[in-house]
Design an enzyme around this catalytic site. Structure first.
Site, PDB file in Angstrom:
ATOM      1  N   ASP A 168       1.002  31.651  25.736  1.00 58.76           N
ATOM      2  CA  ASP A 168       1.546  30.315  25.483  1.00 58.76           C
ATOM      3  C   ASP A 168       2.491  29.724  26.527  1.00 58.76           C
ATOM      4  O   ASP A 168       2.328  28.594  26.935  1.00 58.76           O
ATOM      5  CB  ASP A 168       2.295  30.307  24.140  1.00 58.76           C
ATOM      6  N   GLU A 400       6.112  42.068  18.071  1.00 55.17           N
ATOM      7  CA  GLU A 400       5.145  41.155  18.677  1.00 55.17           C
ATOM      8  C   GLU A 400       5.040  41.413  20.184  1.00 55.17           C
ATOM      9  O   GLU A 400       3.960  41.411  20.750  1.00 55.17           O
ATOM     10  CB  GLU A 400       5.604  39.712  18.389  1.00 55.17           C
TER      11      GLU A 400
HETATM   12  C1  DGY Z   1       3.242  29.639  18.327  1.00 54.33           C
HETATM   13  O1  DGY Z   1       3.571  28.950  17.358  1.00 54.33           O
HETATM   14  O2  DGY Z   1       4.026  29.997  19.203  1.00 54.33           O
HETATM   15  C2  DGY Z   1       1.837  30.121  18.381  1.00 54.33           C
HETATM   16  O3  DGY Z   1       1.718  31.244  19.162  1.00 54.33           O
HETATM   17  C3  DGY Z   1       0.905  29.054  18.868  1.00 54.33           C
HETATM   18  O4  DGY Z   1      -0.371  29.584  18.808  1.00 54.33           O
END
Ligand code: DGY
Length: 432
Positions: A168, A400
């Site tokens: 991201d 995560e």
């Molecule tokens: C977030 O909300 O950061 C998600 O990873 C988007 O996919």
């Protein structure tokens, strides 16, 4: 290790929501596309019924045009932003009538996830029967990619949003965001109520993320308009690797099923072209690594990230090139003070070991790299990636992502009891 596996199974049990899994409680309360693929692989070792259901639910949200969304909003909740009301997937004429979703996708893992289910299964005949209709959905999804997202007919598909990459807030996107003048949006972040803000993307970055979505929405998520107008348009080596690997898996499964000659032929044609262009366009000799290509600004993004090493998994590099990749990985990412594999080049000034995709280790990318290294016979480094992954989870928990530095500060970040961390750990523990 038995204890670790038991803990992992409990994480998956807790995150199971009647037909699909959430990535984790709080931070991510819906179904995410590539999460589901990885989760299904872990579930396959302990509960094949659930594994198949995970994939069925994901593919049930497929649009008429073959597109599979990145988030499926199964429930109403205001604990996540941007939610269904922001994304407005109904704007697209082919969108699912049954589910609200986003109008963007994520790395296409469904093909190889289904193949993994088949190879893990102890009753492969029965599993094959159940996944056969799903293979056709994935095939239709690949048709969508090659017909709508390969604007120069190169065999390489584009992503139009950083969230489609899965990585991201990678520093890779800084170059693109610096070309954009995004307005300041007024909104209430939800992620930073669950996780410390220092581990998440910045407000400025969110403005860019929302801006790209607004532009797509103005044109009802039309692929043609997006290709023409989106300020973010990238050929991503991780995304294309997932597609190529999934093509290969579909070919294998269709051969086992029989009576699918036409599809096999089409897949092989895509496959050949994709691999050829990938090696021609997405490798930087000087860096000794695969790189991203910014289609909008017509320029390569010359940075090394963990995505740079993932093409090993789909057998894309020649043996010779694979050795170059290995050397780059060890030199830049793999000294004795680092866990493999940081998500971004630790020697870069953009590296941040705590912030999401700007440096930390992610177990899903480690799993891809581990399997890629094994494929080329690089067993020593493969074992190191696996052992680093196990050590991080064992020491710090099912997080995560993890700090890649080996020191007293090392810890897990982001969501805890994270599904794909648990799922892929199960797969690595049972992979002989
Ligand atoms: C977030 O909300 O950061 C998600 O990873 C988007 O996919």
């Amino acid at each position: 290790m038995k204890e670790l596996q038991e803990k992992a199974v409990k994480v998956l049990e807790k995150n199971w929501k009647n037909g699909f899994s959430i990535p984790c409680e709080g931070l991510y309360p819906f179904q995410w596309n590539w999460d589901s693929g990885f989760i299904a692989i872990g579930l396959a070792h302990v509960d094949m019924e659930k594994a198949i259901q995970e994939m069925e639910t994901l593919l049930d949200a497929q649009w008429e045009n073959g597109f599979i969304p990145h988030i499926i909003f199964h429930t109403e909740t205001d604990s996540y932003f941007p939610g269904a009301d922001f994304h407005c997937s109904h704007l697209h004429p082919s969108a699912s009538k049954k589910y609200k979703s986003t109008g963007m996708t994520q790395p296409p893992v469904a093909g190889f996830a289904l193949h993994k289910l088949y190879t893990i299964s102890k009753d492969s005949k029965n599993t094959l029967l159940k996944i056969a209709p799903l293979l056709d959905k994935v095939y239709k999804n690949h048709q969508y990619f090659y017909n709508h997202r390969d604007i120069h007919n190169e065999g390489l598909v584009y992503i139009y949003h950083n969230w489609e990459s899965g990585t991201d807030n990678s520093p890779l996107w800084d170059d693109i965001f610096s070309t954009m003048q995004s307005p300041e949006f007024t909104f209430e972040r939800r992620d930073t109520t669950h996780v410390d803000a220092s581990q998440r993307p910045s407000k400025k970055e969110y403005d860019h993320y929302l801006n790209i979505i607004e532009i797509a929405k103005e044109h009802n998520y039309s692929d043609e308009k997006i290709a023409e107008l989106s300020p973010f348009l990238v050929q991503d080596p991780l995304f294309n690797t997932m597609l190529i690997k999934s093509n290969e898996s579909l070919i294998k499964m269709y051969k086992i099923l029989g009576n699918n000659e036409e599809k096999i032929q089409q897949l092989e044609t895509w496959q050949q072209k994709s691999i050829q262009s990938f090696n021609k366009k997405l490798f930087n000799e000087e860096l000794g690594a695969y790189i991203h290509y910014d289609l909008r600004n017509n320029t390569p993004l010359n940075h090394i990230s963990s995505s740079s090493f993932t093409p090993l998994y789909a057998g894309i590099p020649s043996k010779e090139r694979a050795l170059i990749l290995l050397k780059t990985m060890i030199e830049k990412f793999g000294n004795d003070h680092q866990y493999l594999c940081a998500s971004f080049d630790p020697t870069s000034e953009r590296y941040n070991p705590k912030k999401y995709w700007r440096g930390p280790v992610w177990i899903n990318v480690n799993w891809i790299i581990y399997n890629g290294l094994k494929k080329y016979g690089f067993s020593v480094v493969a074992e190191r990636v696996k052992n680093d992954s196990l050590a991080l989870v064992e020491k710090y928990g099912f997080y995560e992502y993890f700090d890649a530095r080996k020191n007293e500060e090392t810890t897990g970040y982001g969501g805890n009891n994270f599904s794909w961390t648990a799922a892929l750990l199960i797969d690595m523990l049972n992979n002989h």
